[in-house]
Design a protein around this motif. Sequence first.
Motif, PDB file in Angstrom:
ATOM      1  N   SER B  19       0.603  -1.176   0.044  1.00  0.00           N
ATOM      2  CA  SER B  19       0.086  -0.459  -0.465  1.00  0.00           C
ATOM      3  C   SER B  19       0.583   1.492   0.081  1.00  0.00           C
ATOM      4  CB  SER B  19      -1.158  -0.023   1.405  1.00  0.00           C
ATOM      5  OG  SER B  19      -0.314   0.404   2.633  1.00  0.00           O
ATOM      6  N   THR B  20       0.023   2.763  -0.339  1.00  0.00           N
ATOM      7  CA  THR B  20       0.859   3.889  -0.210  1.00  0.00           C
ATOM      8  C   THR B  20      -0.517   4.496   0.054  1.00  0.00           C
ATOM      9  OG1 THR B  20       2.069   3.151  -1.827  1.00  0.00           O
ATOM     10  CG2 THR B  20       2.121   5.422  -1.711  1.00  0.00           C
ATOM     11  N   LEU B  21       0.440   5.512   1.434  1.00  0.00           N
ATOM     12  CA  LEU B  21      -0.050   5.950   1.992  1.00  0.00           C
ATOM     13  C   LEU B  21       0.507   8.034   1.300  1.00  0.00           C
ATOM     14  CD1 LEU B  21      -0.764   3.691   3.503  1.00  0.00           C
ATOM     15  CD2 LEU B  21      -1.068   5.407   5.799  1.00  0.00           C
ATOM     16  N   TYR B  48      11.365   9.989  10.427  1.00  0.00           N
ATOM     17  CA  TYR B  48      11.578  12.071  10.627  1.00  0.00           C
ATOM     18  C   TYR B  48      12.557  11.769   8.234  1.00  0.00           C
ATOM     19  CZ  TYR B  48      14.663  16.753  10.196  1.00  0.00           C
ATOM     20  OH  TYR B  48      15.379  17.912  10.635  1.00  0.00           O
ATOM     21  N   ILE B  49      11.340  12.885   7.900  1.00  0.00           N
ATOM     22  CA  ILE B  49      11.874  12.897   6.464  1.00  0.00           C
ATOM     23  C   ILE B  49      11.938  13.450   5.350  1.00  0.00           C
ATOM     24  CG2 ILE B  49      10.126  11.234   5.855  1.00  0.00           C
ATOM     25  CD1 ILE B  49      12.010  10.048   3.871  1.00  0.00           C
ATOM     26  N   PRO B  50      12.058  15.152   5.914  1.00  0.00           N
ATOM     27  CA  PRO B  50      11.767  16.423   5.609  1.00  0.00           C
ATOM     28  C   PRO B  50      11.949  16.357   4.058  1.00  0.00           C
ATOM     29  CG  PRO B  50      14.318  16.663   6.900  1.00  0.00           C
ATOM     30  CD  PRO B  50      13.051  15.259   7.143  1.00  0.00           C
ATOM     31  N   SER B  51      12.413  15.289   3.951  1.00  0.00           N
ATOM     32  CA  SER B  51      13.008  14.999   2.005  1.00  0.00           C
ATOM     33  C   SER B  51      14.182  14.096   1.652  1.00  0.00           C
ATOM     34  CB  SER B  51      14.305  16.303   1.691  1.00  0.00           C
ATOM     35  OG  SER B  51      15.075  16.488   2.420  1.00  0.00           O
ATOM     36  N   GLY B  52      13.697  13.271   0.499  1.00  0.00           N
ATOM     37  CA  GLY B  52      14.302  12.503   0.498  1.00  0.00           C
ATOM     38  C   GLY B  52      13.752  10.713   0.880  1.00  0.00           C
ATOM     39  N   THR B  53      14.526   9.651   0.315  1.00  0.00           N
ATOM     40  CA  THR B  53      13.801   8.582   0.577  1.00  0.00           C
ATOM     41  C   THR B  53      14.694   7.876   1.851  1.00  0.00           C
ATOM     42  OG1 THR B  53      13.262   8.524  -1.532  1.00  0.00           O
ATOM     43  CG2 THR B  53      13.087   6.246   0.047  1.00  0.00           C
ATOM     44  N   LYS B  54      14.057   7.073   2.956  1.00  0.00           N
ATOM     45  CA  LYS B  54      14.261   6.013   3.937  1.00  0.00           C
ATOM     46  C   LYS B  54      14.024   5.084   4.282  1.00  0.00           C
ATOM     47  CE  LYS B  54      15.627   9.988   7.534  1.00  0.00           C
ATOM     48  NZ  LYS B  54      16.020  10.366   8.236  1.00  0.00           N
ATOM     49  N   GLN B  55      14.590   3.794   4.039  1.00  0.00           N
ATOM     50  CA  GLN B  55      14.059   2.627   4.734  1.00  0.00           C
ATOM     51  C   GLN B  55      13.781   2.300   5.681  1.00  0.00           C
ATOM     52  OE1 GLN B  55      14.680   0.017   1.094  1.00  0.00           O
ATOM     53  NE2 GLN B  55      12.743  -1.250   1.773  1.00  0.00           N
ATOM     54  N   ASN B  56      13.190   0.789   6.200  1.00  0.00           N
ATOM     55  CA  ASN B  56      13.395   0.608   7.433  1.00  0.00           C
ATOM     56  C   ASN B  56      12.342  -0.641   7.569  1.00  0.00           C
ATOM     57  OD1 ASN B  56      13.708  -0.390   9.592  1.00  0.00           O
ATOM     58  ND2 ASN B  56      12.300   1.515  10.994  1.00  0.00           N
ATOM     59  N   GLY B  57      13.288  -1.778   6.918  1.00  0.00           N
ATOM     60  CA  GLY B  57      11.903  -3.223   6.475  1.00  0.00           C
ATOM     61  C   GLY B  57      11.517  -3.227   5.647  1.00  0.00           C
ATOM     62  N   ARG B  58      10.260  -3.675   6.008  1.00  0.00           N
ATOM     63  CA  ARG B  58       9.224  -3.435   5.352  1.00  0.00           C
ATOM     64  C   ARG B  58       8.564  -2.008   4.607  1.00  0.00           C
ATOM     65  NH1 ARG B  58       5.240  -5.120   6.826  1.00  0.00           N
ATOM     66  NH2 ARG B  58       5.178  -5.441   8.842  1.00  0.00           N
ATOM     67  N   SER B  60       8.416   2.029   3.437  1.00  0.00           N
ATOM     68  CA  SER B  60      10.016   3.116   3.382  1.00  0.00           C
ATOM     69  C   SER B  60       8.752   4.260   3.563  1.00  0.00           C
ATOM     70  CB  SER B  60      10.048   2.616   1.993  1.00  0.00           C
ATOM     71  OG  SER B  60       9.437   2.682   0.913  1.00  0.00           O
ATOM     72  N   ALA B  61      10.039   5.611   3.473  1.00  0.00           N
ATOM     73  CA  ALA B  61       9.007   7.370   3.162  1.00  0.00           C
ATOM     74  C   ALA B  61       9.767   8.111   2.193  1.00  0.00           C
ATOM     75  CB  ALA B  61       8.709   7.605   4.054  1.00  0.00           C
ATOM     76  N   THR B  62       9.121   8.768   1.320  1.00  0.00           N
ATOM     77  CA  THR B  62      10.010   9.762  -0.058  1.00  0.00           C
ATOM     78  C   THR B  62       9.278  10.743   0.421  1.00  0.00           C
ATOM     79  OG1 THR B  62      10.254   7.690  -1.435  1.00  0.00           O
ATOM     80  CG2 THR B  62      10.156  10.203  -2.228  1.00  0.00           C
ATOM     81  N   THR B  63       9.670  11.940   0.520  1.00  0.00           N
ATOM     82  CA  THR B  63       9.242  12.880   0.848  1.00  0.00           C
ATOM     83  C   THR B  63       9.760  13.865  -0.221  1.00  0.00           C
ATOM     84  OG1 THR B  63       8.721  13.489   2.881  1.00  0.00           O
ATOM     85  CG2 THR B  63       8.906  15.041   1.724  1.00  0.00           C
ATOM     86  N   VAL B  64       8.841  15.021  -1.343  1.00  0.00           N
ATOM     87  CA  VAL B  64       9.580  15.532  -2.542  1.00  0.00           C
ATOM     88  C   VAL B  64       9.496  17.000  -1.895  1.00  0.00           C
ATOM     89  CG1 VAL B  64       9.213  16.102  -5.002  1.00  0.00           C
ATOM     90  CG2 VAL B  64       9.146  13.907  -3.653  1.00  0.00           C
ATOM     91  N   TYR B  69       4.509  16.533  -0.945  1.00  0.00           N
ATOM     92  CA  TYR B  69       4.140  16.033  -0.489  1.00  0.00           C
ATOM     93  C   TYR B  69       4.918  14.739   0.093  1.00  0.00           C
ATOM     94  CZ  TYR B  69       5.844  13.576  -5.106  1.00  0.00           C
ATOM     95  OH  TYR B  69       6.217  12.959  -6.011  1.00  0.00           O
ATOM     96  N   SER B  70       4.607  13.814   0.496  1.00  0.00           N
ATOM     97  CA  SER B  70       5.216  12.723   1.230  1.00  0.00           C
ATOM     98  C   SER B  70       4.480  11.365   0.705  1.00  0.00           C
ATOM     99  CB  SER B  70       5.588  12.735   2.378  1.00  0.00           C
ATOM    100  OG  SER B  70       6.974  11.782   3.236  1.00  0.00           O
ATOM    101  N   LEU B  71       5.004  10.248   0.628  1.00  0.00           N
ATOM    102  CA  LEU B  71       4.743   8.772   0.454  1.00  0.00           C
ATOM    103  C   LEU B  71       4.888   8.030   1.510  1.00  0.00           C
ATOM    104  CD1 LEU B  71       4.575   8.586  -3.436  1.00  0.00           C
ATOM    105  CD2 LEU B  71       2.802   9.679  -1.910  1.00  0.00           C
ATOM    106  N   LEU B  72       3.839   7.068   2.222  1.00  0.00           N
ATOM    107  CA  LEU B  72       4.598   6.026   3.139  1.00  0.00           C
ATOM    108  C   LEU B  72       3.996   4.598   2.187  1.00  0.00           C
ATOM    109  CD1 LEU B  72       6.064   5.625   5.910  1.00  0.00           C
ATOM    110  CD2 LEU B  72       3.280   5.023   6.360  1.00  0.00           C
ATOM    111  N   TYR B  73       5.139   3.912   2.320  1.00  0.00           N
ATOM    112  CA  TYR B  73       5.055   2.906   1.046  1.00  0.00           C
ATOM    113  C   TYR B  73       4.906   1.134   2.522  1.00  0.00           C
ATOM    114  CZ  TYR B  73       6.570   5.158  -2.655  1.00  0.00           C
ATOM    115  OH  TYR B  73       6.963   6.283  -3.604  1.00  0.00           O
TER     116      TYR B  73
END
Lengths: 111, 109
Positions: B19-21, B48-58, B60-64, B69-73
């Motif tokens: 899913s993507t939130l 904590y993700i003011p920009s870029g992409t981070k992953q933690n196990g299953r 991940s998050a991306t902020t543009v 906007y930001s997305l949580l996968y």
Amino acid sequence: DVKVTQSSRYLVKRTGEKVFLECVQDMDHENMFWYRQDPGLGLRLIYFSYDVKMKEKGDIPEGYSVSREKKERFSLILESASTNQTSMYLCASKQGAYGYTFGSGTRLTVV
Amino acid sequence: GIQVEQSPPDLILQEGANSTLRCNFSDSVNNLQWFHQNPWGQLINLFYIPSGTKQNGRLSATTVATERYSLLYISSSQTTDSGVYFCAVSLGAGNMLTFGGGTRLMVKP
């Protein structure tokens, strides 16, 4: 781990009562916060404190006051509880730019 | 003040699905965080993700940040992923976080 403890999990109070919600953190954090959570509205900031005896209003301070006499304790006071203050109340503490730790919440019902 | 909108408001998934939130915000921010609130009410900071992409196990998050906007996968969802996911932002040093309305996720076995 940082622990934020809220004194009551569930609370039922009568309209007009003075209500105290207590929050204690155990890691010497300078910043503490009170939020209320309502369905569809997310969390809204009521008050925060950045030091002992210091406080700042958040987005929805009306009907509330706070007290911070010791660094570890931050109290939220409803001077005269009303039914529209029925909500979930969450306390948090923070160190640094983003290290938030939340308590498990107090669900307050005003009848 | 800054406006934060999350979508979808509710999401039901079968275990194992992805899913993507999404989180949209109305102004430039210095601080963006994702939180998960479990069914017992406990809020945990995910990213904590003011920009870029981070992953933690299953997760991940991306902020543009330039497009606000930001997305949580969430991949291979599990029943323990159920709860409410909040996006929160602030313009300055992080003291006055503004939360979105949340996405309520239910993962069915």
